[in-house]
Write an enzyme that holds these catalytic residues in place. Structure first.
Site, short mmCIF file in Angstrom:
data_model
loop_
_atom_site.label_atom_id
_atom_site.label_comp_id
_atom_site.label_asym_id
_atom_site.label_seq_id
_atom_site.Cartn_x
_atom_site.Cartn_y
_atom_site.Cartn_z
N ASN A 1 0.85 -1.20 0.00
CA ASN A 1 0.00 0.00 0.00
C ASN A 1 0.89 1.25 0.00
OD1 ASN A 1 -2.93 -0.93 0.20
ND2 ASN A 1 -1.86 -2.20 1.71
N GLU A 2 1.21 1.66 -1.22
CA GLU A 2 2.13 2.77 -1.42
C GLU A 2 1.44 4.10 -1.10
OE1 GLU A 2 5.04 1.99 -1.61
OE2 GLU A 2 5.55 0.50 -3.14
N PRO A 3 2.22 5.20 -0.99
CA PRO A 3 1.62 6.51 -0.70
C PRO A 3 0.43 6.79 -1.63
CG PRO A 3 4.00 6.68 -0.59
CD PRO A 3 3.69 5.27 -1.07
#
Ligand code: PGA
Length: 249
Positions: A149-151
């Protein structure tokens, strides 16, 4: 405030977590009940998996009542690729314990584009059908990702395809023999999927993780640092070594 426990070494932290997991597995087994574990890959959980394997071999800890769901998988990698998370989990844990193969779940890296939405929805549904995740294990990436869950991943996100951050890809480059070989996308559980787990334990080791650990624990709750949402989880905990904890107030 997220409870934080600081240990002298990753091995000490891993032993403490393995003892908690073993107690959960054994108490459920005594009641004839299953346990659902959410599992993570990467260098961070390796001492934890090594301790579980040791407990299986030396103390007879059985995983016969365990169902597992992994957080994520790279797109485009077949199961036998040495960097696939399927390979990682079997090589480091599943091949050495008595978990039933049919109880092991990972997203598929090879799902066809037209089947992607159904694959992700089925993964979410299977977690629910198994009664939800009892205990979710996490690492943290230098982007603040939990799973992949990237930025930009907010707390409404569920299992889906995601574009990997360039920092994540460059951190993975040595293992792949160059950034050009690192997949650009992955399938990951979402922040909401992780937040639905009844207990969440995040591990982090080393000075390289200290700045992002500080943001996750003491910074604002924001989709720019997915791990910061754990501040809102009723039963989350960070297990750190001294170096990873070194920037905390
Ligand atoms: P690492 O990765 O355990 O290899 O540091 C952690 C993560 O990206 O979640």
């Amino acid at each position: 405030m997220i409870p934080v426990k600081v240990f002298d070494t990753p091995q000490d932290a891993a032993k403490s977590l393995a003892a908690e997991v073993a107690e959960l597995i054994r108490s459920r087994a005594a009641e004839g009940k299953p346990v659902v574990l959410g599992l993570a890959t990467g260098a961070t959980p390796l001492p934890f998996y090594a301790e579980l394997v040791r407990m299986h071999r030396e103390e007879g800890l059985s995983f016969a009542n365990v169902t597992s769901f992994n957080l994520d998988e790279y797109s485009g990698l077949p199961r036998e690729h040495p960097e696939s998370y399927w390979y990682f989990m079997h090589h480091n844990l599943f091949d050495h314990i008595d978990i039933k193969p049919e109880n092991v779940n990972l997203p598929s890296g090879l799902v066809a584009p037209e089947d992607l939405d159904a694959h992700c929805a089925a993964y979410e549904q299977k977690i629910k059908d198994c009664g939800g995740i009892d205990l979710q294990i996490l690492g943290i990436g230098r982007t603040g990702h939990i799973g992949f869950n990237e930025p930009g991943s907010d707390d409404s996100t569920i299992t889906r395809k995601i574009q990997l951050d360039e920092l994540t890809r460059s951190d993975a480059a040595p293992a792949f023999g160059g950034i050009e070989n690192v997949p650009k996308t992955a399938i990951t559980m979402g922040v909401a999927t992780i937040m639905a787990a009844r207990r969440v334990v995040l591990m982090a080791w080393g000075a390289k993780k200290a700045p992002i650990v500080k943001k996750a624990v003491e910074g604002p709750v924001t989709s720019e640092v997915a791990a910061s949402y754990l501040q809102k989880h009723p039963n989350a905990c960070f297990l750190l070594d001294k170096e990873a904890a070194s920037e905390l107030q």
